[in-house]
Design an enzyme around this catalytic site. Structure first.
Site, PDB file in Angstrom:
ATOM      1  N   ASN A   1       0.883  -1.175   0.000  1.00 43.82           N
ATOM      2  CA  ASN A   1       0.000   0.000   0.000  1.00 43.82           C
ATOM      3  C   ASN A   1       0.913   1.214   0.000  1.00 43.82           C
ATOM      4  O   ASN A   1       1.519   1.530   1.015  1.00 43.82           O
ATOM      5  CB  ASN A   1      -0.904  -0.015   1.240  1.00 43.82           C
ATOM      6  CG  ASN A   1      -1.678   1.279   1.390  1.00 43.82           C
ATOM      7  OD1 ASN A   1      -1.954   1.960   0.402  1.00 43.82           O
ATOM      8  ND2 ASN A   1      -2.041   1.627   2.617  1.00 43.82           N
ATOM      9  N   TRP A   2       0.998   1.846  -1.152  1.00 42.83           N
ATOM     10  CA  TRP A   2       1.964   2.951  -1.274  1.00 42.83           C
ATOM     11  C   TRP A   2       1.495   4.231  -0.584  1.00 42.83           C
ATOM     12  O   TRP A   2       2.269   5.181  -0.466  1.00 42.83           O
ATOM     13  CB  TRP A   2       2.245   3.226  -2.751  1.00 42.83           C
ATOM     14  CG  TRP A   2       3.150   2.220  -3.400  1.00 42.83           C
ATOM     15  CD1 TRP A   2       3.716   1.117  -2.811  1.00 42.83           C
ATOM     16  CD2 TRP A   2       3.600   2.222  -4.757  1.00 42.83           C
ATOM     17  NE1 TRP A   2       4.492   0.438  -3.727  1.00 42.83           N
ATOM     18  CE2 TRP A   2       4.433   1.095  -4.923  1.00 42.83           C
ATOM     19  CE3 TRP A   2       3.370   3.059  -5.852  1.00 42.83           C
ATOM     20  CZ2 TRP A   2       5.045   0.789  -6.147  1.00 42.83           C
ATOM     21  CZ3 TRP A   2       3.974   2.759  -7.070  1.00 42.83           C
ATOM     22  CH2 TRP A   2       4.813   1.638  -7.213  1.00 42.83           C
ATOM     23  N   LYS A   3       0.226   4.297  -0.213  1.00 44.97           N
ATOM     24  CA  LYS A   3      -0.339   5.511   0.398  1.00 44.97           C
ATOM     25  C   LYS A   3      -0.112   6.712  -0.539  1.00 44.97           C
ATOM     26  O   LYS A   3      -0.149   6.539  -1.754  1.00 44.97           O
ATOM     27  CB  LYS A   3       0.256   5.762   1.787  1.00 44.97           C
ATOM     28  CG  LYS A   3       0.273   4.496   2.643  1.00 44.97           C
ATOM     29  CD  LYS A   3       0.536   4.781   4.088  1.00 44.97           C
ATOM     30  CE  LYS A   3       0.802   3.483   4.832  1.00 44.97           C
ATOM     31  NZ  LYS A   3       0.432   3.542   6.226  1.00 44.97           N
TER      32      LYS A   3
ATOM     33  N   HIS B   1      -9.273   1.428   4.716  1.00 45.57           N
ATOM     34  CA  HIS B   1      -7.995   1.569   5.430  1.00 45.57           C
ATOM     35  C   HIS B   1      -8.211   2.496   6.633  1.00 45.57           C
ATOM     36  O   HIS B   1      -8.970   3.455   6.564  1.00 45.57           O
ATOM     37  CB  HIS B   1      -6.931   2.140   4.485  1.00 45.57           C
ATOM     38  CG  HIS B   1      -5.560   2.060   5.051  1.00 45.57           C
ATOM     39  ND1 HIS B   1      -5.084   2.971   5.965  1.00 45.57           N
ATOM     40  CD2 HIS B   1      -4.566   1.159   4.854  1.00 45.57           C
ATOM     41  CE1 HIS B   1      -3.852   2.632   6.305  1.00 45.57           C
ATOM     42  NE2 HIS B   1      -3.512   1.535   5.650  1.00 45.57           N
TER      43      HIS B   1
ATOM     44  N   GLU C   1      -6.515   4.816   7.783  1.00 47.02           N
ATOM     45  CA  GLU C   1      -6.248   6.238   7.524  1.00 47.02           C
ATOM     46  C   GLU C   1      -7.474   6.900   6.889  1.00 47.02           C
ATOM     47  O   GLU C   1      -7.745   8.072   7.123  1.00 47.02           O
ATOM     48  CB  GLU C   1      -4.995   6.385   6.640  1.00 47.02           C
ATOM     49  CG  GLU C   1      -3.728   6.080   7.434  1.00 47.02           C
ATOM     50  CD  GLU C   1      -2.583   5.547   6.619  1.00 47.02           C
ATOM     51  OE1 GLU C   1      -2.614   5.643   5.374  1.00 47.02           O
ATOM     52  OE2 GLU C   1      -1.631   5.005   7.229  1.00 47.02           O
TER      53      GLU C   1
ATOM     54  N   GLU D   1      -5.595  -5.006  10.537  1.00 47.92           N
ATOM     55  CA  GLU D   1      -4.582  -3.967  10.741  1.00 47.92           C
ATOM     56  C   GLU D   1      -4.865  -3.212  12.041  1.00 47.92           C
ATOM     57  O   GLU D   1      -5.663  -2.271  12.051  1.00 47.92           O
ATOM     58  CB  GLU D   1      -4.606  -2.979   9.571  1.00 47.92           C
ATOM     59  CG  GLU D   1      -4.283  -3.608   8.238  1.00 47.92           C
ATOM     60  CD  GLU D   1      -3.572  -2.627   7.321  1.00 47.92           C
ATOM     61  OE1 GLU D   1      -2.507  -2.984   6.822  1.00 47.92           O
ATOM     62  OE2 GLU D   1      -4.056  -1.503   7.139  1.00 47.92           O
TER      63      GLU D   1
ATOM     64  N   GLY E   1       2.101   2.294  10.501  1.00 44.26           N
ATOM     65  CA  GLY E   1       2.984   3.432  10.288  1.00 44.26           C
ATOM     66  C   GLY E   1       3.677   3.895  11.555  1.00 44.26           C
ATOM     67  O   GLY E   1       4.269   4.975  11.597  1.00 44.26           O
TER      68      GLY E   1
ATOM     69  N   SER F   1       3.209  -2.253  10.230  1.00 39.88           N
ATOM     70  CA  SER F   1       4.662  -2.259  10.418  1.00 39.88           C
ATOM     71  C   SER F   1       5.300  -3.614  10.131  1.00 39.88           C
ATOM     72  O   SER F   1       6.280  -3.999  10.774  1.00 39.88           O
ATOM     73  CB  SER F   1       5.031  -1.758  11.825  1.00 39.88           C
ATOM     74  OG  SER F   1       4.547  -0.438  12.018  1.00 39.88           O
TER      75      SER F   1
ATOM     76  N   GLY G   1       2.743  -1.225   4.217  1.00 36.77           N
ATOM     77  CA  GLY G   1       2.853   0.186   3.866  1.00 36.77           C
ATOM     78  C   GLY G   1       4.296   0.556   3.571  1.00 36.77           C
ATOM     79  O   GLY G   1       4.816   0.341   2.476  1.00 36.77           O
ATOM     80  N   GLY G   2       4.975   1.105   4.569  1.00 37.63           N
ATOM     81  CA  GLY G   2       6.328   1.645   4.401  1.00 37.63           C
ATOM     82  C   GLY G   2       7.295   0.723   3.673  1.00 37.63           C
ATOM     83  O   GLY G   2       8.010   1.153   2.756  1.00 37.63           O
TER      84      GLY G   2
HETATM   85  C1  PEP Z   1      -0.708   0.014   5.734  1.00 38.41           C
HETATM   86  O1  PEP Z   1      -0.600   1.094   5.161  1.00 38.41           O
HETATM   87  O2  PEP Z   1      -1.689  -0.709   5.532  1.00 38.41           O
HETATM   88  C2  PEP Z   1       0.342  -0.384   6.661  1.00 38.41           C
HETATM   89  C3  PEP Z   1       0.251  -1.536   7.276  1.00 38.41           C
HETATM   90  O3  PEP Z   1       1.373   0.496   6.832  1.00 38.41           O
HETATM   91  P1  PEP Z   1       2.800   0.200   7.556  1.00 38.41           P
HETATM   92  O4  PEP Z   1       3.260  -1.130   7.018  1.00 38.41           O
HETATM   93  O5  PEP Z   1       3.668   1.313   7.142  1.00 38.41           O
HETATM   94  O6  PEP Z   1       2.530   0.120   9.017  1.00 38.41           O
END
Ligand code: PEP
Length: 256
Positions: A13-15, A98, A100, A170, A176, A216, A237-238
């Site tokens: 998930n590039w956000k 999500h 966010e 999640e 994040g 994460s 994500g990251g």
């Molecule tokens: C996400 O954006 O769904 C996510 C899990 O982010 P991160 O891996 O950065 O915590």
């Protein structure tokens, strides 16, 4: 419990990161690194990157997803994108609900359900996110909340459509933040999600649904997380913005 009944999916998930040219470069870097994956590999990218990402991923095992979808087919919804638009652009998956979007953009369990239905009706595979906040966990509501969010998201989803659904557990406190759920916490949360699906569709159907963990997940902790019986891959994500790290996660899921 039978993990062999379902395929692991590692989805990035590039956000709000990556321009179209950066998307092309990153996918070109990733392609050889994930070519021998034994799990499904998906990159969910910003809307404006979709065309470049689909082109760059052509002929590879990387599938492209979007990060959101509107629930109406068309109309006066300035700034929104329909499922049909995504489908025609070459998108196969879409992240729905999500945290966010729930936190910053007013997403509710009802709109998550409507977006999931819109995606499924257009032939897209929704990656539906559920998860508790730290406060909800500390109050002891994790199981209740995960089951409620899961059932709400799946309202009016048919048993046949369920085959195209992915749920991502999640925990909001792990997204994040660099704080990862322990492998046991991830397994337990994913287990609650699967129980909710079983309560609604029966045990056999629930055993076939891919339930990811997200929060994460990185190159260091992925192997332990995906080794758990209820964890069928991850939403990343990251670490999905770094080809090398993402490929290590894909390899970990491929080993299961
Ligand atoms: C996400 O954006 O769904 C996510 C899990 O982010 P991160 O891996 O950065 O915590």
């Amino acid at each position: 419990m039978n993990k062999a009944l379902r395929k692991a999916v590692i989805a990035g998930n590039w956000k709000m990161n990556m321009t179209p040219s950066q998307a092309t470069a990153l996918i070109n870097e990733m392609k050889p690194l994930v070519a021998d994956a034994k799990c499904d590999v998906v990159l969910c990218v910003p809307f404006v990157d979709i065309a470049a990402a689909v082109e760059a991923a052509k002929g590879s095992n990387i599938k492209i997803g979007a990060e959101n979808v509107h629930f109406k087919a068309s109309g006066a919804f300035t700034g929104e994108i329909s499922a049909e638009m995504l489908k025609e652009a070459g998108v196969e998956y879409v992240v729905v609900g999500h945290s966010e979007r729930r936190q910053y953009f007013g997403e509710t369990d009802q709109t998550v359900n409507l977006r999931s239905l819109a995606a499924l009706n257009a032939g897209l595979k929704p990656i539906i996110c559920v998860g508790e906040t730290l406060e909800q966990r500390e109050l002891g509501y994790t199981e209740t909340l995960l089951k409620f969010q899961t059932k709400m998201a799946l309202t009016n989803v048919t048993a046949d459509q369920l085959k195209d659904v992915i749920i991502a557990y999640e925990p909001v406190w792990a997204i994040g933040t660099g704080v990862t759920a322990t492998a046991d916490q991830a397994d337990e949360g994913n287990g609650y999600v699967r129980q909710a699906i079983a309560e609604a569709y029966g045990e056999e159907a629930a055993q076939a649904v891919t339930v990811q963990y997200g929060g994460s997940m990185n190159a260091k902790n992925a192997a332990e997380l995906v080794s758990k019986v209820n964890v069928d891959g991850g939403l990343i994500g990251g670490a999905s913005l770094k080809a090398q790290d993402f490929s290590v996660i894909v390899k970990a899921a491929s080993a299961e």
